[in-house]
Design an enzyme around this catalytic site. Sequence first.
Site, PDB file in Angstrom:
ATOM      1  N   HIS A 266      -0.367  34.790 -36.450  1.00  0.00           N
ATOM      2  CA  HIS A 266      -0.146  35.898 -37.387  1.00  0.00           C
ATOM      3  C   HIS A 266      -0.412  37.179 -36.680  1.00  0.00           C
ATOM      4  O   HIS A 266      -1.341  37.416 -35.969  1.00  0.00           O
ATOM      5  CB  HIS A 266      -0.964  35.956 -38.367  1.00  0.00           C
ATOM      6  N   ASP A 323       3.184  29.541 -43.738  1.00  0.00           N
ATOM      7  CA  ASP A 323       4.159  28.695 -43.742  1.00  0.00           C
ATOM      8  C   ASP A 323       4.035  27.390 -43.173  1.00  0.00           C
ATOM      9  O   ASP A 323       5.203  26.697 -43.132  1.00  0.00           O
ATOM     10  CB  ASP A 323       5.344  29.444 -42.668  1.00  0.00           C
TER      11      ASP A 323
HETATM   12  C1  SDX Z   1       4.853  35.430 -42.010  1.00  0.00           C
HETATM   13  O1  SDX Z   1       2.967  39.924 -41.411  1.00  0.00           O
HETATM   14  C2  SDX Z   1       2.655  39.072 -42.202  1.00  0.00           C
HETATM   15  O2  SDX Z   1       1.862  39.525 -43.335  1.00  0.00           O
HETATM   16  C3  SDX Z   1       4.099  38.107 -42.627  1.00  0.00           C
HETATM   17  C4  SDX Z   1       3.639  37.077 -43.502  1.00  0.00           C
HETATM   18  C5  SDX Z   1       3.753  37.578 -45.093  1.00  0.00           C
HETATM   19  O3  SDX Z   1       3.157  36.963 -45.710  1.00  0.00           O
HETATM   20  O4  SDX Z   1       4.571  38.511 -45.230  1.00  0.00           O
HETATM   21  O5  SDX Z   1       2.283  36.476 -43.732  1.00  0.00           O
HETATM   22  C6  SDX Z   1       4.417  35.819 -43.366  1.00  0.00           C
HETATM   23  O6  SDX Z   1       5.855  35.833 -41.683  1.00  0.00           O
HETATM   24  C7  SDX Z   1       3.867  34.546 -41.137  1.00  0.00           C
HETATM   25  C8  SDX Z   1       4.167  34.313 -39.918  1.00  0.00           C
HETATM   26  C9  SDX Z   1       5.301  33.144 -39.738  1.00  0.00           C
HETATM   27  N1  SDX Z   1       5.889  33.076 -38.541  1.00  0.00           N
HETATM   28  C10 SDX Z   1       5.673  31.967 -37.869  1.00  0.00           C
HETATM   29  O7  SDX Z   1       5.181  31.045 -38.325  1.00  0.00           O
HETATM   30  C11 SDX Z   1       6.170  31.959 -36.333  1.00  0.00           C
HETATM   31  C12 SDX Z   1       5.464  31.597 -35.211  1.00  0.00           C
HETATM   32  N2  SDX Z   1       4.317  32.568 -35.098  1.00  0.00           N
HETATM   33  C13 SDX Z   1       4.835  33.412 -33.982  1.00  0.00           C
HETATM   34  O8  SDX Z   1       5.904  33.775 -33.617  1.00  0.00           O
HETATM   35  C14 SDX Z   1       3.773  34.463 -33.850  1.00  0.00           C
HETATM   36  O9  SDX Z   1       2.564  34.073 -34.199  1.00  0.00           O
HETATM   37  C15 SDX Z   1       3.856  35.625 -34.966  1.00  0.00           C
HETATM   38  C16 SDX Z   1       5.281  36.301 -34.916  1.00  0.00           C
HETATM   39  C17 SDX Z   1       3.711  35.607 -36.222  1.00  0.00           C
HETATM   40  C18 SDX Z   1       3.234  36.703 -34.288  1.00  0.00           C
HETATM   41  O10 SDX Z   1       3.547  36.959 -33.092  1.00  0.00           O
HETATM   42  P1  SDX Z   1       2.592  37.977 -32.079  1.00  0.00           P
HETATM   43  O11 SDX Z   1       2.670  39.499 -32.594  1.00  0.00           O
HETATM   44  O12 SDX Z   1       3.293  38.076 -30.799  1.00  0.00           O
HETATM   45  O13 SDX Z   1       1.434  37.343 -31.951  1.00  0.00           O
HETATM   46  P2  SDX Z   1       0.278  37.944 -31.162  1.00  0.00           P
HETATM   47  O14 SDX Z   1       0.543  39.166 -30.525  1.00  0.00           O
HETATM   48  O15 SDX Z   1      -1.076  37.626 -31.872  1.00  0.00           O
HETATM   49  O16 SDX Z   1       0.288  36.884 -29.773  1.00  0.00           O
HETATM   50  C19 SDX Z   1      -0.795  36.593 -28.994  1.00  0.00           C
HETATM   51  C20 SDX Z   1      -0.523  35.357 -27.856  1.00  0.00           C
HETATM   52  C21 SDX Z   1       0.756  35.482 -27.481  1.00  0.00           C
HETATM   53  O17 SDX Z   1       0.670  34.985 -26.019  1.00  0.00           O
HETATM   54  P3  SDX Z   1       0.013  35.965 -24.867  1.00  0.00           P
HETATM   55  O18 SDX Z   1       1.012  36.892 -24.398  1.00  0.00           O
HETATM   56  O19 SDX Z   1      -1.291  36.273 -25.140  1.00  0.00           O
HETATM   57  O20 SDX Z   1      -0.094  34.971 -23.675  1.00  0.00           O
HETATM   58  O21 SDX Z   1      -0.253  34.226 -28.573  1.00  0.00           O
HETATM   59  C22 SDX Z   1       0.983  33.763 -28.277  1.00  0.00           C
HETATM   60  C23 SDX Z   1       1.708  34.858 -27.938  1.00  0.00           C
HETATM   61  O22 SDX Z   1       3.001  34.436 -27.166  1.00  0.00           O
HETATM   62  N3  SDX Z   1       1.601  33.196 -29.765  1.00  0.00           N
HETATM   63  C24 SDX Z   1       1.908  32.010 -29.830  1.00  0.00           C
HETATM   64  C25 SDX Z   1       2.294  31.799 -31.222  1.00  0.00           C
HETATM   65  N4  SDX Z   1       1.913  32.974 -31.843  1.00  0.00           N
HETATM   66  C26 SDX Z   1       1.620  33.845 -30.832  1.00  0.00           C
HETATM   67  N5  SDX Z   1       2.026  30.982 -29.098  1.00  0.00           N
HETATM   68  C27 SDX Z   1       2.393  29.740 -29.328  1.00  0.00           C
HETATM   69  N6  SDX Z   1       2.724  29.416 -30.704  1.00  0.00           N
HETATM   70  C28 SDX Z   1       2.664  30.610 -31.544  1.00  0.00           C
HETATM   71  N7  SDX Z   1       3.053  30.249 -32.925  1.00  0.00           N
END
Ligand code: SDX
Length: 388
Positions: A266, A323
């Site tokens: 998130h 989700d």
């Molecule tokens: C919603 O914003 C809101 O409030 C949204 C929401 C709402 O109610 O409106 O809460 C609803 O959209 C929830 C999120 C739903 N999406 C997913 O479940 C999709 C999977 N999640 C990811 O795509 C991701 O976690 C995001 C998009 C939600 C956040 O992505 P970010 O901003 O890139 O996450 P981050 O910067 O915290 O990442 C830090 C690290 C990164 O790796 P490094 O570069 O440090 O090596 O964590 C990794 C990311 O690649 N990472 C993941 C991951 N999410 C982040 N790795 C594997 N699986 C994941 N799900």
Amino acid sequence: ETGFITLDNGFVNTGSCTSAVTFLNGEKGILRYRGYPIEQLAEKSNFLEVSWLLYYGELPTKAQLENFEKKVASFNKLPEGLETIISTFPKTAHPMGVLSSATAALSAYYQDHLGPNPTDNDKEELFAQLLGQVKLIVARSYRNSQGLDPIESDSSLSYSKDFLNMMFGEADDEVAKALDVLLILHADHEQNCSASTVRVVGSSHANIFATISGGIDALWGQLHGGANQAVLEMLEEIKNAGGDAEKALEKAKDKEDPFKLMGFGHRVYKNFDPRAKIIKVQCDKVLEKLNVNDPLLTIAKGLEKQALEDEYFVKRKLYPNVDFYSGIIYKALGIPTNMFTAMFVLGRLPGWMSQWKELREDPAAKICRPRQIYTGATERNYKDLGER
Ligand code: SDX
């Protein structure tokens, strides 16, 4: 709690805003609507009461709630032309495309609501109208996709029970209650991608139908609301590959592979998403009540356990989000996977409307017009074709 965030590089994130609707604390996993903890609202309130709270800022009196429920229920029909438009979509159309188009198309049938400065009465009317009609559009698009005749809205039923009845021709009280809790949990979430989109579109004084349609489009994305559908597809894939969650975890850690563990991580929560905790409990209750033994729930729980013990996820503070479990309940309620994000729209609608109202009532609000850091070519002179 001001809403302004200073980014690591010292820039104040001018994309933020001040808002009194929802408070989040990502480190502590706190979510409150107008100051009320989400846990209390999920346990004690109902979706229309929470919708009123978000929009007007206070819990309604008994009379206010009864009048509001009646008003929302009074929007129990769609314009005939819109019914025809929905019925002409291919049965395979994604419900989010139908929902976005039909919501924007409402502007063709309510042309008196297109003015740039809606009155307080307009805003009150539009709130109830969209809560009533978006529910109808979602149910209609489902019936159309199944080749079934639409079922009329029954204003004697609660919001969630009426929705389920329009979808399936029946609705159990407990199932309707479970859906109502899910809608409450999705009702608002501060400046998420789709709420920000609603603020951007609304800031140009576009009409509310276009504004909400923009929010629907932003929510469709797999990284946002589309994740609930993607979680189920991911769990099905794991099940079909033998149910071994380990492989999905390894894939999610592969830096070369853009695959992300759907339903995890998130932008704000670096702790448990409080909604995920509530939905996980609901999952067990609803599946037991419906006597559903879904192997996907077992896989999901196994995946969560392994991820929470995995150094990659722990270091990056990746926890299940809203989700991760919601799709398992929607599936148990008989809602098809490709409609899960449309269910997210139903829940998030009051939050979008509340933030739109807040924006439109803010005398200091200006059109959203972010700036940029220019990284392109410096000034240079035109070269004739022969010189290139
Ligand atoms: C919603 O914003 C809101 O409030 C949204 C929401 C709402 O109610 O409106 O809460 C609803 O959209 C929830 C999120 C739903 N999406 C997913 O479940 C999709 C999977 N999640 C990811 O795509 C991701 O976690 C995001 C998009 C939600 C956040 O992505 P970010 O901003 O890139 O996450 P981050 O910067 O915290 O990442 C830090 C690290 C990164 O790796 P490094 O570069 O440090 O090596 O964590 C990794 C990311 O690649 N990472 C993941 C991951 N999410 C982040 N790795 C594997 N699986 C994941 N799900």
